[in-house]
Design an enzyme around this catalytic site. Structure first.
Site, short mmCIF file in Angstrom:
data_model
loop_
_atom_site.label_atom_id
_atom_site.label_comp_id
_atom_site.label_asym_id
_atom_site.label_seq_id
_atom_site.Cartn_x
_atom_site.Cartn_y
_atom_site.Cartn_z
CE LYS A 1 -4.26 -1.95 1.43
NZ LYS A 1 -5.37 -2.08 2.35
CE LYS B 1 -18.85 -1.83 -1.89
NZ LYS B 1 -19.96 -2.51 -1.23
CE LYS C 1 -8.68 -10.32 -0.02
NZ LYS C 1 -7.99 -10.08 1.24
#
Ligand code: TRP
Length: 348
Positions: free
Chosen positions: A129, A211, A208
């Site tokens: 990230k 959302k 994966k």
């Protein structure tokens, strides 16, 4: 000799005699999707049968990524509806929102005393990230400390997680060990309960299901909406024409069939795919129907809850109250051991 039928699990084996206490958390990304369900919720529902469970909507973790303060409350609410709709049971489990129990952040801060920065920097999730960011919020680095606090605050002994969270759980164990070593034994080292679903890929068949990648199917979607999503699913790329032979073993649609379509239909679905006698569209239609059927009851329950939102609030408030009692008792001991109980030593 203790009667083996009545003896508590672990009696005489050196294991703690208390049944294991489960804690797990999920970020509030709104209505749950198939990945959340297969990778976590389905297992959480089962764990309720023989464990004392705490299930937490971790809204404070959400601030470490992109989030919108305007949307966050609705996302918390929608995830709570999903929890209840699939069968998390407030009579048996403590279901609550992280920010309702202030002790999570307090413990997270106190654990800073023993959490090693080197380990935090080594976390894969952090590296992935942070690599995409110009300015890295400290919360992204400290994320696993808050996660450790979530778990240790309830002195949980078992944590159902997906593969991608094993590293965070190992760090939680390390933090517990270090804290216990420095301030005296208090926290059990929680063991992972690994989800049996494996990695659930999104409709792109590539990443994966998540959302933020827009590759999900919501568990509470109406049958038409499920079809709108499932029809876009990527199948075996080698299959261009309808009668090309397909390879179910590489097809993500087939792997979803295995979770949702009746087991006795699976050989036929694989066989027709291999023979090129059933097209992908038709195969997806079957999957879409299986998914919609699987969640029919959950949809009905969700509709009831949305008609009566106060009930959802009541459940979360009660959950928070129960969680707070546990949290307070742990934090009192943590404060004592760390010398933050000076006020209670006031001379009369
Ligand atoms: N980091 C977890 C995830 O992204 C969510 C989480 C937060 C969690 N606190 C937790 C999971 C405590 C298990 C236990 O999936």
């Amino acid at each position: 000799m203790a009667d083996p039928k009545t003896a508590k699990k672990g009696a005489g084996t050196g294991e703690p005699e208390t049944a294991s206490r489960v804690f797990s958390g999920m970020q509030p990304s709104g209505e749950a999707h198939l990945g959340n369900y297969l990778g976590a919720l389905r297992q959480w529902v089962r764990l309720q049968d023989d464990h004392e469970c705490f299930f937490c909507i971790v809204d404070q973790h959400a601030i470490t990524g992109e989030f919108s303060p305007e949307e966050l409350p609705a996302r918390v609410f929608d995830l709570a509806v999903s929890f209840l709709a699939v069968g998390l049971d407030p009579e048996r489990s403590t279901i609550f929102v992280q920010s309702d129990v202030a002790e999570h952040t307090e413990l997270a801060w106190l654990l800073n005393a023993v959490a090693p920065v080197g380990e935090l920097e080594r976390m894969t999730q952090y590296k992935d990230k942070s690599a995409r960011l110009e300015s890295i919020p400290a919360g992204l680095l400290n994320y696993p400390i808050l996660q450790a606090a979530d778990i240790l605050l309830y002195q949980a002994t078992a944590v159902p997680v997906g593969e991608d969270q094993l590293q965070h759980l190992e760090l939680t164990r390390e933090i517990a060990r270090r804290w216990n070593g420095r301030f005296g034994q208090l926290f059990p080292e929680p063991r992972p309960i690994l989800s049996d679903a494996g990695r659930i890929l999104g409709l792109d068949g590539n990443a994966k299901m998540s959302k933020s990648l827009g590759n999900t199917v919501g568990i509470l979607a109406e049958p038409e909406q499920v079809w709108d999503r499932v029809r876009t699913a990527v199948t075996d790329p080698q299959r261009v024409r309808r009668d090309d032979p397909g390879r179910p073993e590489v097809c993500n649609v087939f792997s979803l069939h295995k979770h949702f379509t009746e087991p006795d239909r699976i050989p036929d679905i694989a066989g027709q795919c291999r023979a090129g006698t059933r097209g992908c569209v038709e195969c997806k239609k079957i999957l879409s129907d299986s998914i919609a059927d699987h969640f029919a009851e959950a949809r009905a329950r969700a509709a009831e809850l949305r008609d009566d939102p106060r009930e959802v609030y009541r459940i979360l408030e009660e959950g928070a109250e129960r969680a707070r009692q546990e949290a307070r008792s742990t934090i009192r001991q943590v404060r004592e051991r760390m010398g933050m109980d000076w006020a209670s030593r006031r001379p009369d």
